[in-house]
Design a protein around this motif. Sequence first.
Motif, PDB file in Angstrom:
ATOM      1  N   SER A  15      18.292 -12.093  53.039  1.00 26.90           N
ATOM      2  CA  SER A  15      17.210 -12.400  53.865  1.00 26.90           C
ATOM      3  C   SER A  15      17.081 -13.432  53.577  1.00 26.90           C
ATOM      4  O   SER A  15      17.198 -14.571  54.970  1.00 26.90           O
ATOM      5  N   LEU A  16      16.621 -14.598  52.996  1.00 21.10           N
ATOM      6  CA  LEU A  16      15.531 -15.289  52.848  1.00 21.10           C
ATOM      7  C   LEU A  16      17.064 -16.316  52.815  1.00 21.10           C
ATOM      8  O   LEU A  16      17.890 -17.464  53.145  1.00 21.10           O
ATOM      9  N   ILE A  17      18.021 -16.318  51.540  1.00 19.95           N
ATOM     10  CA  ILE A  17      19.206 -16.931  51.979  1.00 19.95           C
ATOM     11  C   ILE A  17      20.137 -16.716  52.811  1.00 19.95           C
ATOM     12  O   ILE A  17      20.612 -18.273  53.563  1.00 19.95           O
ATOM     13  N   LEU A  18      20.362 -16.047  53.552  1.00 19.88           N
ATOM     14  CA  LEU A  18      21.247 -15.914  54.723  1.00 19.88           C
ATOM     15  C   LEU A  18      20.436 -15.830  56.396  1.00 19.88           C
ATOM     16  O   LEU A  18      20.761 -16.419  56.915  1.00 19.88           O
ATOM     17  N   GLY A  19      19.316 -16.681  56.065  1.00 15.82           N
ATOM     18  CA  GLY A  19      18.183 -16.378  56.918  1.00 15.82           C
ATOM     19  C   GLY A  19      18.071 -15.518  58.443  1.00 15.82           C
ATOM     20  O   GLY A  19      18.504 -15.539  58.947  1.00 15.82           O
ATOM     21  N   THR A  20      17.957 -14.628  57.354  1.00 17.72           N
ATOM     22  CA  THR A  20      18.392 -13.110  58.525  1.00 17.72           C
ATOM     23  C   THR A  20      16.939 -12.260  58.733  1.00 17.72           C
ATOM     24  O   THR A  20      16.024 -12.401  57.622  1.00 17.72           O
ATOM     25  N   PRO A  21      16.670 -11.890  59.592  1.00 16.54           N
ATOM     26  CA  PRO A  21      15.203 -10.799  59.337  1.00 16.54           C
ATOM     27  C   PRO A  21      14.708 -10.647  58.095  1.00 16.54           C
ATOM     28  O   PRO A  21      15.432  -9.906  57.455  1.00 16.54           O
ATOM     29  N   SER A  22      13.371 -10.255  57.912  1.00 15.24           N
ATOM     30  CA  SER A  22      12.986 -10.404  55.887  1.00 15.24           C
ATOM     31  C   SER A  22      12.926  -8.217  56.287  1.00 15.24           C
ATOM     32  O   SER A  22      12.699  -8.237  57.347  1.00 15.24           O
ATOM     33  N   PRO A  23      13.404  -7.438  55.272  1.00 10.94           N
ATOM     34  CA  PRO A  23      12.627  -6.650  55.184  1.00 10.94           C
ATOM     35  C   PRO A  23      11.482  -6.254  55.184  1.00 10.94           C
ATOM     36  O   PRO A  23      10.919  -4.597  54.677  1.00 10.94           O
ATOM     37  N   LEU A  24      10.422  -7.543  54.605  1.00 14.93           N
ATOM     38  CA  LEU A  24       9.376  -7.366  54.486  1.00 14.93           C
ATOM     39  C   LEU A  24       7.783  -7.553  55.047  1.00 14.93           C
ATOM     40  O   LEU A  24       8.806  -8.477  56.046  1.00 14.93           O
ATOM     41  N   GLU A  25       6.812  -6.710  56.136  1.00 19.11           N
ATOM     42  CA  GLU A  25       6.076  -7.371  55.802  1.00 19.11           C
ATOM     43  C   GLU A  25       5.416  -8.875  55.384  1.00 19.11           C
ATOM     44  O   GLU A  25       5.169  -8.807  54.569  1.00 19.11           O
ATOM     45  N   GLN A  26       5.123  -9.642  56.809  1.00 19.83           N
ATOM     46  CA  GLN A  26       4.715 -11.314  56.203  1.00 19.83           C
ATOM     47  C   GLN A  26       3.752 -11.475  54.775  1.00 19.83           C
ATOM     48  O   GLN A  26       3.928 -11.472  54.218  1.00 19.83           O
ATOM     49  N   THR A  27       2.393 -10.139  55.241  1.00 22.18           N
ATOM     50  CA  THR A  27       1.432 -10.397  54.065  1.00 22.18           C
ATOM     51  C   THR A  27       2.135  -9.301  52.612  1.00 22.18           C
ATOM     52  O   THR A  27       1.535  -9.971  51.801  1.00 22.18           O
ATOM     53  N   VAL A  28       3.363  -9.095  53.092  1.00 25.81           N
ATOM     54  CA  VAL A  28       4.005  -8.548  51.896  1.00 25.81           C
ATOM     55  C   VAL A  28       4.195  -9.852  51.048  1.00 25.81           C
ATOM     56  O   VAL A  28       4.668 -10.042  49.600  1.00 25.81           O
ATOM     57  N   SER A  29       5.055 -10.242  51.586  1.00 24.36           N
ATOM     58  CA  SER A  29       5.780 -11.618  51.501  1.00 24.36           C
ATOM     59  C   SER A  29       5.143 -12.549  50.724  1.00 24.36           C
ATOM     60  O   SER A  29       5.243 -13.303  49.796  1.00 24.36           O
ATOM     61  N   HIS A  30       4.150 -12.475  51.012  1.00 20.65           N
ATOM     62  CA  HIS A  30       3.174 -13.004  51.067  1.00 20.65           C
ATOM     63  C   HIS A  30       2.407 -13.561  49.354  1.00 20.65           C
ATOM     64  O   HIS A  30       1.757 -14.071  48.732  1.00 20.65           O
ATOM     65  N   LYS A  31       2.172 -11.926  48.510  1.00 17.07           N
ATOM     66  CA  LYS A  31       1.977 -11.372  47.483  1.00 17.07           C
ATOM     67  C   LYS A  31       2.945 -11.733  46.831  1.00 17.07           C
ATOM     68  O   LYS A  31       2.494 -11.544  45.393  1.00 17.07           O
ATOM     69  N   LEU A  32       4.234 -11.603  47.013  1.00 21.81           N
ATOM     70  CA  LEU A  32       5.243 -11.500  46.337  1.00 21.81           C
ATOM     71  C   LEU A  32       5.911 -13.416  45.613  1.00 21.81           C
ATOM     72  O   LEU A  32       6.396 -13.660  44.979  1.00 21.81           O
ATOM     73  N   HIS A  33       5.532 -13.912  46.992  1.00 21.98           N
ATOM     74  CA  HIS A  33       5.446 -15.531  46.617  1.00 21.98           C
ATOM     75  C   HIS A  33       5.622 -16.508  45.308  1.00 21.98           C
ATOM     76  O   HIS A  33       4.258 -16.060  45.192  1.00 21.98           O
ATOM     77  N   PRO A  34       6.217 -17.128  45.283  1.00 20.55           N
ATOM     78  CA  PRO A  34       5.766 -17.721  44.163  1.00 20.55           C
ATOM     79  C   PRO A  34       4.687 -18.615  43.815  1.00 20.55           C
ATOM     80  O   PRO A  34       4.017 -19.528  43.232  1.00 20.55           O
ATOM     81  N   SER A  35       4.790 -19.433  44.909  1.00 19.71           N
ATOM     82  CA  SER A  35       3.589 -20.087  45.066  1.00 19.71           C
ATOM     83  C   SER A  35       2.389 -20.167  45.085  1.00 19.71           C
ATOM     84  O   SER A  35       1.358 -19.975  44.783  1.00 19.71           O
ATOM     85  N   ARG A  36       2.329 -18.152  44.485  1.00 22.68           N
ATOM     86  CA  ARG A  36       0.515 -17.624  45.546  1.00 22.68           C
ATOM     87  C   ARG A  36      -0.060 -18.191  43.769  1.00 22.68           C
ATOM     88  O   ARG A  36      -1.148 -18.658  44.744  1.00 22.68           O
ATOM     89  N   PHE A  37       0.093 -18.675  42.756  1.00 19.85           N
ATOM     90  CA  PHE A  37      -0.823 -18.909  42.130  1.00 19.85           C
ATOM     91  C   PHE A  37      -1.685 -19.996  42.221  1.00 19.85           C
ATOM     92  O   PHE A  37      -2.075 -20.159  41.680  1.00 19.85           O
ATOM     93  N   VAL A  38      -0.778 -21.350  42.809  1.00 27.88           N
ATOM     94  CA  VAL A  38      -0.767 -22.495  42.939  1.00 27.88           C
ATOM     95  C   VAL A  38      -1.708 -22.234  43.948  1.00 27.88           C
ATOM     96  O   VAL A  38      -2.977 -23.082  44.214  1.00 27.88           O
ATOM     97  N   ILE A  39      -1.968 -21.944  45.116  1.00 24.78           N
ATOM     98  CA  ILE A  39      -2.513 -21.753  46.613  1.00 24.78           C
ATOM     99  C   ILE A  39      -3.870 -20.316  45.967  1.00 24.78           C
ATOM    100  O   ILE A  39      -5.273 -21.506  46.429  1.00 24.78           O
ATOM    101  N   ARG A  40      -3.841 -19.483  45.485  1.00 17.20           N
ATOM    102  CA  ARG A  40      -4.657 -19.224  44.596  1.00 17.20           C
ATOM    103  C   ARG A  40      -5.297 -20.023  43.599  1.00 17.20           C
ATOM    104  O   ARG A  40      -6.937 -20.160  44.006  1.00 17.20           O
ATOM    105  N   ASP A  41      -4.824 -20.830  42.791  1.00 17.20           N
ATOM    106  CA  ASP A  41      -5.850 -22.045  41.996  1.00 17.20           C
ATOM    107  C   ASP A  41      -6.807 -23.175  43.025  1.00 17.20           C
ATOM    108  O   ASP A  41      -8.356 -23.293  42.794  1.00 17.20           O
TER     109      ASP A  41
END
Length: 665
Positions: free
Chosen positions: A634-660
């Motif tokens: 869905s991210l590559i194709l620009g179509t609706p995400s099957p995840l809630e936004q709060t869930v996608s934040h928990k998976l995001h690769p940049s979450r560790f930078v933001i946490r620090d």
Amino acid sequence: MLTSYQLETPGLSWGEDGAPHSNQFDDVYFDKESGLEETRHVFLKNNQLFDRWASMPNRAFVIAETGFGTGLNFLCTWQAFLNEAPSDKQLHFISVEKYPLSKQTLAAALKMWPSLQHFSQQLIDAYPVVCHGFHRIELEQGRIQLLLWFGEAEDGFEALDADVDAWFLDGFAPSKNPEMWSDNLFKHIHRLSHQGTTFSTFTAAGIVRRGLKNVGFDVRKVKGFGQKREMSVGELNQNVAPLTERMSQGQSWFNLRQNTHSNVSNVLVVGAGLAGANTAFALANQGIKVTVWEKGSHIACGASGNPQGMLYPKLASQDTPVNRFYLSAYLRAADLYSRLDKNNEFWDQCGLIQIPKNDKEAGRFEKLLQDKLYPDSILQASKDRKGSLFLPLSGWVVLTSLCEKLLSHDNITVNLNNPLEALTPVKDNGKTVGWNAVSKGEEVHFSHVVLCTANDTKALNITPNTPDYPIRGQVSYTTMDNAKEACQRIGEPIDKLHFQKVLCDFGYVSPSINGLLHFGSTYDLKDQDDQVREEGHKRNLAILESLLILPKDTFKTEDCGGRVSFRCAVPDYTPIVGPVQTERVYQEAYAALQKNAKWKSNETAEPIQQLYLNIGHGSRGLISTPLSGQYIASLILGTPSPLEQTVSHKLHPSRFVIRDLKRSQ
């Protein structure tokens, strides 16, 4: 935080004509005489859909609806889209429903429309378990995508990450359901819309027209359907914020989107394990050509190659974003495996019994059942083991067969013994528009790249240094003949070996396949030994004896074989899934978080670079990789995400930078 993922059953009565009537809202779901014609007039005609579909600029057309009901609007739209839209285009239909019908009730309601039977039966067959959250359904070989939200409408649209082209503002009459039409609902309708987004609704009620006008829509009344004097239609004609800002909701560091649609041609997926196979399958199922590079000599040669895996979600006793992810992923995985293997060649949905490890966990299980957090269709008390939980949707999988099945899609090309050696971005005006990948000295161009490389990711030196780490796991097996002999030798009944469900506590054992009993697994931190060890067999045999309620030392280590692999784990026990961003850019752009962890920004620091990660699934890859693959697609194709936004934040690769950054206050 939710206190239950269960949803209230709609109170229904049935008219003499067989049409369902809502007792909660004292209103009908549809008119038996003119329901189809009303849908086509109110929603298809007044959103000018036929004309818009004929000249679609983008790959997908997105419709969002308030109130799924019996799915009649969706079925009519699906039928019309196949007839009117170009064959290379996709329909994404999003709908919310606070009181979802059961599969049986849905089937009874849709019997009234024999002209839609071809479509309604497919919907009924694919209808999800009634449980709070998002549910993605793929139809027509991926050309039709239905995203259902079961829960409050406002919560669903707040959680949604999508760019909507047309709104079907349906549901029960506003006079009978005014709570749905809140100011926040209209704000999210605006957030999810772009310039040119249209809406139509059967009602001319002031609460709806004022709400839409207040957020910027041009609203007008037109002739209603049949005897109804007026209805409302309109369009968002004003300039709106870019998509990245609209989806940020103050947290732009979790950006997932590009403001303009990128060209998606051949996508490279690196890795042919569960994550890679599911990612490639999700893309291929939506018409995208995918190339898979695997450095090993066969599919699923890493941790995904264990001979028998079990679908074991380890559901939590309270609602959190991470638990919502695993719950949604569990439902997606169980449905996908059942659809891929209707003949039970590599998947057996036999159910799973989760046995408490100790008294404390037994108390947690008891409270979990008393609190009724989950529907019985997902979790219930075990009838076979007192004090244990039973998960009826679970089962076991032959992992290599699953990966091979996923990768056998016509749109997927698999290249084995093909390591990724170098990856170079292709730039246009400073923006990444593709990648040149090198393997065995040959360079190939791809529009997008997804790294499903687990513990090999760091060695590629392509991405920021993620905190994932390997955990050694040894699984064991013994023949059923040896197991029977061992039981007979000490006078234990061999019936104990003929259990029908997966058993789990500290480890697991699955029902036998091909005359073998598979069990395990060890969990060895900071251990890089890739050889099968006797002491690992001893630990696994202790697990087996406990699960089967057999005396200690019933079995012998010399009767065991095994396999060692290394799980890719993450400190917060959550996969790393999403776009790769530049760590230095993030540290500079979002430095304000060091002084104020509650600081908000909608301004993205860096455009999406068309490079994605899907790693860190640990011991739950069978659960998490199907939904993660669908999400990446869905991210590559620009179509609706099957995840809630709060869930996608928990998976995001940049979450560790933001946490620090936040921790350095």
